[in-house]
Design a protein around this motif. Structure first.
Motif, PDB file in Angstrom:
ATOM      1  N   PRO A 169     -37.768  -4.276  16.384  1.00  0.00           N
ATOM      2  CA  PRO A 169     -37.744  -5.660  16.851  1.00  0.00           C
ATOM      3  C   PRO A 169     -36.759  -6.567  16.114  1.00  0.00           C
ATOM      4  O   PRO A 169     -36.141  -7.428  16.729  1.00  0.00           O
ATOM      5  CB  PRO A 169     -39.196  -6.123  16.616  1.00  0.00           C
ATOM      6  N   ASP A 170     -36.613  -6.378  14.803  1.00  0.00           N
ATOM      7  CA  ASP A 170     -35.765  -7.305  14.040  1.00  0.00           C
ATOM      8  C   ASP A 170     -34.463  -6.696  13.546  1.00  0.00           C
ATOM      9  O   ASP A 170     -33.603  -7.419  13.040  1.00  0.00           O
ATOM     10  CB  ASP A 170     -36.545  -7.880  12.849  1.00  0.00           C
ATOM     11  N   GLU A 171     -34.296  -5.390  13.714  1.00  0.00           N
ATOM     12  CA  GLU A 171     -33.095  -4.764  13.162  1.00  0.00           C
ATOM     13  C   GLU A 171     -32.957  -3.338  13.677  1.00  0.00           C
ATOM     14  O   GLU A 171     -33.942  -2.674  13.980  1.00  0.00           O
ATOM     15  CB  GLU A 171     -33.177  -4.753  11.630  1.00  0.00           C
ATOM     16  N   ASP A 172     -31.697  -2.875  13.785  1.00  0.00           N
ATOM     17  CA  ASP A 172     -31.454  -1.486  14.152  1.00  0.00           C
ATOM     18  C   ASP A 172     -31.520  -0.598  12.917  1.00  0.00           C
ATOM     19  O   ASP A 172     -31.091  -0.995  11.830  1.00  0.00           O
ATOM     20  CB  ASP A 172     -30.066  -1.321  14.788  1.00  0.00           C
ATOM     21  N   VAL A 173     -32.070   0.612  13.106  1.00  0.00           N
ATOM     22  CA  VAL A 173     -32.147   1.588  12.026  1.00  0.00           C
ATOM     23  C   VAL A 173     -31.589   2.906  12.534  1.00  0.00           C
ATOM     24  O   VAL A 173     -32.052   3.425  13.554  1.00  0.00           O
ATOM     25  CB  VAL A 173     -33.603   1.780  11.541  1.00  0.00           C
ATOM     26  N   GLY A 174     -30.573   3.427  11.844  1.00  0.00           N
ATOM     27  CA  GLY A 174     -29.979   4.699  12.225  1.00  0.00           C
ATOM     28  C   GLY A 174     -30.541   5.835  11.397  1.00  0.00           C
ATOM     29  O   GLY A 174     -30.951   5.649  10.242  1.00  0.00           O
ATOM     30  N   TYR A 175     -30.601   7.015  12.002  1.00  0.00           N
ATOM     31  CA  TYR A 175     -31.121   8.213  11.335  1.00  0.00           C
ATOM     32  C   TYR A 175     -30.096   9.331  11.507  1.00  0.00           C
ATOM     33  O   TYR A 175     -29.511   9.505  12.578  1.00  0.00           O
ATOM     34  CB  TYR A 175     -32.454   8.615  11.966  1.00  0.00           C
ATOM     35  N   MET A 176     -29.861  10.089  10.444  1.00  0.00           N
ATOM     36  CA  MET A 176     -28.927  11.202  10.541  1.00  0.00           C
ATOM     37  C   MET A 176     -29.336  12.325   9.597  1.00  0.00           C
ATOM     38  O   MET A 176     -29.696  12.083   8.451  1.00  0.00           O
ATOM     39  CB  MET A 176     -27.501  10.745  10.200  1.00  0.00           C
ATOM     40  N   GLU A 177     -29.297  13.533  10.104  1.00  0.00           N
ATOM     41  CA  GLU A 177     -29.453  14.727   9.278  1.00  0.00           C
ATOM     42  C   GLU A 177     -28.073  15.333   9.102  1.00  0.00           C
ATOM     43  O   GLU A 177     -27.368  15.575  10.086  1.00  0.00           O
ATOM     44  CB  GLU A 177     -30.351  15.759   9.957  1.00  0.00           C
ATOM     45  N   THR A 178     -27.681  15.592   7.869  1.00  0.00           N
ATOM     46  CA  THR A 178     -26.337  16.100   7.637  1.00  0.00           C
ATOM     47  C   THR A 178     -26.271  16.968   6.392  1.00  0.00           C
ATOM     48  O   THR A 178     -27.092  16.832   5.473  1.00  0.00           O
ATOM     49  CB  THR A 178     -25.328  14.933   7.507  1.00  0.00           C
ATOM     50  N   ASP A 179     -25.317  17.858   6.365  1.00  0.00           N
ATOM     51  CA  ASP A 179     -24.945  18.557   5.137  1.00  0.00           C
ATOM     52  C   ASP A 179     -23.741  17.842   4.546  1.00  0.00           C
ATOM     53  O   ASP A 179     -22.818  17.450   5.277  1.00  0.00           O
ATOM     54  CB  ASP A 179     -24.565  20.016   5.428  1.00  0.00           C
ATOM     55  N   ILE A 180     -23.755  17.618   3.246  1.00  0.00           N
ATOM     56  CA  ILE A 180     -22.585  17.085   2.537  1.00  0.00           C
ATOM     57  C   ILE A 180     -22.105  18.186   1.609  1.00  0.00           C
ATOM     58  O   ILE A 180     -22.841  18.614   0.709  1.00  0.00           O
ATOM     59  CB  ILE A 180     -22.939  15.805   1.747  1.00  0.00           C
ATOM     60  N   ILE A 181     -20.915  18.649   1.843  1.00  0.00           N
ATOM     61  CA  ILE A 181     -20.424  19.862   1.195  1.00  0.00           C
ATOM     62  C   ILE A 181     -19.318  19.521   0.212  1.00  0.00           C
ATOM     63  O   ILE A 181     -18.337  18.852   0.559  1.00  0.00           O
ATOM     64  CB  ILE A 181     -19.903  20.854   2.250  1.00  0.00           C
ATOM     65  N   GLY A 182     -19.484  19.973  -1.029  1.00  0.00           N
ATOM     66  CA  GLY A 182     -18.476  19.739  -2.058  1.00  0.00           C
ATOM     67  C   GLY A 182     -19.038  20.070  -3.435  1.00  0.00           C
ATOM     68  O   GLY A 182     -20.156  20.565  -3.567  1.00  0.00           O
ATOM     69  N   GLU A 183     -18.253  19.807  -4.477  1.00  0.00           N
ATOM     70  CA  GLU A 183     -18.719  20.031  -5.840  1.00  0.00           C
ATOM     71  C   GLU A 183     -19.912  19.120  -6.132  1.00  0.00           C
ATOM     72  O   GLU A 183     -19.992  17.996  -5.617  1.00  0.00           O
ATOM     73  CB  GLU A 183     -17.597  19.733  -6.837  1.00  0.00           C
ATOM     74  N   ASP A 184     -20.858  19.602  -6.957  1.00  0.00           N
ATOM     75  CA  ASP A 184     -22.095  18.849  -7.221  1.00  0.00           C
ATOM     76  C   ASP A 184     -21.821  17.442  -7.729  1.00  0.00           C
ATOM     77  O   ASP A 184     -22.452  16.469  -7.292  1.00  0.00           O
ATOM     78  CB  ASP A 184     -22.948  19.601  -8.253  1.00  0.00           C
ATOM     79  N   ALA A 185     -20.856  17.318  -8.652  1.00  0.00           N
ATOM     80  CA  ALA A 185     -20.549  15.998  -9.221  1.00  0.00           C
ATOM     81  C   ALA A 185     -20.003  15.061  -8.157  1.00  0.00           C
ATOM     82  O   ALA A 185     -20.323  13.858  -8.122  1.00  0.00           O
ATOM     83  CB  ALA A 185     -19.546  16.138 -10.366  1.00  0.00           C
ATOM     84  N   GLU A 186     -19.198  15.615  -7.242  1.00  0.00           N
ATOM     85  CA  GLU A 186     -18.622  14.791  -6.177  1.00  0.00           C
ATOM     86  C   GLU A 186     -19.700  14.379  -5.169  1.00  0.00           C
ATOM     87  O   GLU A 186     -19.705  13.238  -4.687  1.00  0.00           O
ATOM     88  CB  GLU A 186     -17.502  15.564  -5.475  1.00  0.00           C
ATOM     89  N   VAL A 187     -20.615  15.285  -4.886  1.00  0.00           N
ATOM     90  CA  VAL A 187     -21.719  14.952  -3.974  1.00  0.00           C
ATOM     91  C   VAL A 187     -22.592  13.857  -4.578  1.00  0.00           C
ATOM     92  O   VAL A 187     -23.038  12.938  -3.873  1.00  0.00           O
ATOM     93  CB  VAL A 187     -22.559  16.205  -3.659  1.00  0.00           C
ATOM     94  N   GLU A 188     -22.822  13.896  -5.888  1.00  0.00           N
ATOM     95  CA  GLU A 188     -23.596  12.850  -6.553  1.00  0.00           C
ATOM     96  C   GLU A 188     -22.905  11.501  -6.438  1.00  0.00           C
ATOM     97  O   GLU A 188     -23.552  10.470  -6.222  1.00  0.00           O
ATOM     98  CB  GLU A 188     -23.803  13.210  -8.017  1.00  0.00           C
ATOM     99  N   ARG A 189     -21.571  11.503  -6.569  1.00  0.00           N
ATOM    100  CA  ARG A 189     -20.816  10.258  -6.409  1.00  0.00           C
ATOM    101  C   ARG A 189     -20.955   9.726  -4.980  1.00  0.00           C
ATOM    102  O   ARG A 189     -21.076   8.512  -4.758  1.00  0.00           O
ATOM    103  CB  ARG A 189     -19.345  10.492  -6.741  1.00  0.00           C
ATOM    104  N   VAL A 190     -20.943  10.632  -4.001  1.00  0.00           N
ATOM    105  CA  VAL A 190     -21.083  10.246  -2.600  1.00  0.00           C
ATOM    106  C   VAL A 190     -22.444   9.595  -2.351  1.00  0.00           C
ATOM    107  O   VAL A 190     -22.543   8.556  -1.688  1.00  0.00           O
ATOM    108  CB  VAL A 190     -20.903  11.477  -1.684  1.00  0.00           C
TER     109      VAL A 190
END
Length: 341
Positions: free
Chosen positions: A306-327
């Motif tokens: 009613p007051d706002e849109d909410v988006g939902y997404m399931e995804t894989d983020i692929i990369g080095e662990d440290a880079e994924v943490e930054r993401v």
């Protein structure tokens, strides 16, 4: 009318081949349902939601615990007082529970007849209630001639005829097609605002919660596993049960906006929840350009609350662990809530 539940418990005993099994249908449930709101209780089949609503609506007594309407405890009332209290409650059901031998108007009149309301007042109230639900021209119509949506409108009119302060809706749209469901939910919302009702909606459909409710409690195995504002539940679900409800919102015929579309049986590593303006931004494209990662989207959709849109997404983020943490940190700073599965 505010509803408060304190440590409700209800156990049933089933007998199979002589063996007794105890079923803890309602297991220490405490809830605070604000007045003048639409509150959802959602759970899968067998979760205990229907057992809970029977206790809250005074159709059954709890084994222990208490039910309060406002400041008044109502679960332990003497029989005569309990009957009078029940008359201040409206209820609508999945199968309508209408009398096939009565016309639409006579169905609406029934609870008023039971309460011994004068005939002239009954006539006026029937016309008022049928007008409220958009069926002024169907007062003399046999129930067999009405569509499913019209039958539910008659059921709503009957439930409201005694001017209750609380309306319970037990799977009230489950037997209806998607378009009629949306119409009935819109009608309930409109009536709730006009009559300042406390509406409790029991359902197994997250679409109903999304489209009609302000707050929701998630029930599993007779217990409340999560509760809160609908927006908060959609953007930050804390339990696997709630996440399953959100990601499995049914894709309806015509795929209207707000459905979750899933095109892979694989489950993504991350659940992303986009809030407000973030739902329309190319967040993942910016992410891929700024960081040394790639991504694979497995499911996505936008829920129009009613007051706002909410988006939902399931995804894989692929990369080095440290880079994924930054993401993950970067996404959080850009109005995207991230949950790792």
């Amino acid at each position: 009318m505010r509803i408060t539940l304190e440590h409700l418990k209800k156990t049933y005993t089933s007998i199979n081949n002589g063996a007794k099994t105890e079923i803890h249908a309602v297991d220490d449930v405490s809830l605070d349902i604000p007045e003048n709101t639409i509150f959802g209780i959602i759970g899968k089949s067998g979760a205990g939601k229907s057992s809970l609503v029977r206790l809250v609506s005074l159709l059954e007594s709890p084994d222990s615990g208490a039910v309060y309407y406002g400041e008044k405890r109502v679960d332990n009332l003497p029989k005569k007082e309990l009957i009078l209290q029940r008359r201040k409650i409206g209820m609508i059901f999945q199968n309508f529970n209408l009398f096939s031998s009565r016309t639409a108007g006579k169905n609406v009149a029934y609870p008023l007849e039971i309460a011994k309301v004068p005939k002239e007042k009954i006539k006026a109230k029937v016309k008022e209630m049928l007008a409220l639900v958009g069926l002024s021209d169907r007062e003399n119509a046999p129930i067999s001639t009405l569509s499913g949506g019209q039958k539910q409108r008659v059921a709503i009119a009957r439930a409201l005829a005694t001017e209750p302060s609380i309306l319970f809706c037990d799977e009230a749209t489950s037997a209806l097609d998607p378009n009629t469901t949306r119409q009935i939910l819109a009608l309930i919302k409109e009536i709730q605002q006009k009559m300042n009702l406390t509406v409790v909606m029991i359902t197994h459909q997250m679409e109903v919660v999304r489209d009609a409710c302000e707050s929701v409690a998630v029930i599993e195995n007779g217990r409340v596993v999560e509760t809160g504002k609908v927006k908060e539940i959609f953007t930050n679900p804390k339990t696997e049960t709630t996440r399953d409800f959100i990601k499995n919102i049914a894709v309806q015929a015509g795929n209207r906006d707000g459905d979750i579309v899933k095109w892979s049986e694989k489950t993504g590593t991350f659940l992303l929840h986009f809030v407000g303006g973030a739902t329309g931004e190319p967040i993942l494209s910016k992410m891929a350009k700024e960081f040394k990662v790639s991504f694979n989207i497995l499911a996505a959709g936008i829920s129009h609350l009613p007051d706002e849109d909410v988006g939902y997404m399931e995804t894989d983020i692929i990369g080095e662990d440290a880079e994924v943490e930054r993401v993950v940190k970067w996404l959080s700073e850009n109005n995207v809530r991230v949950q790792k599965k």
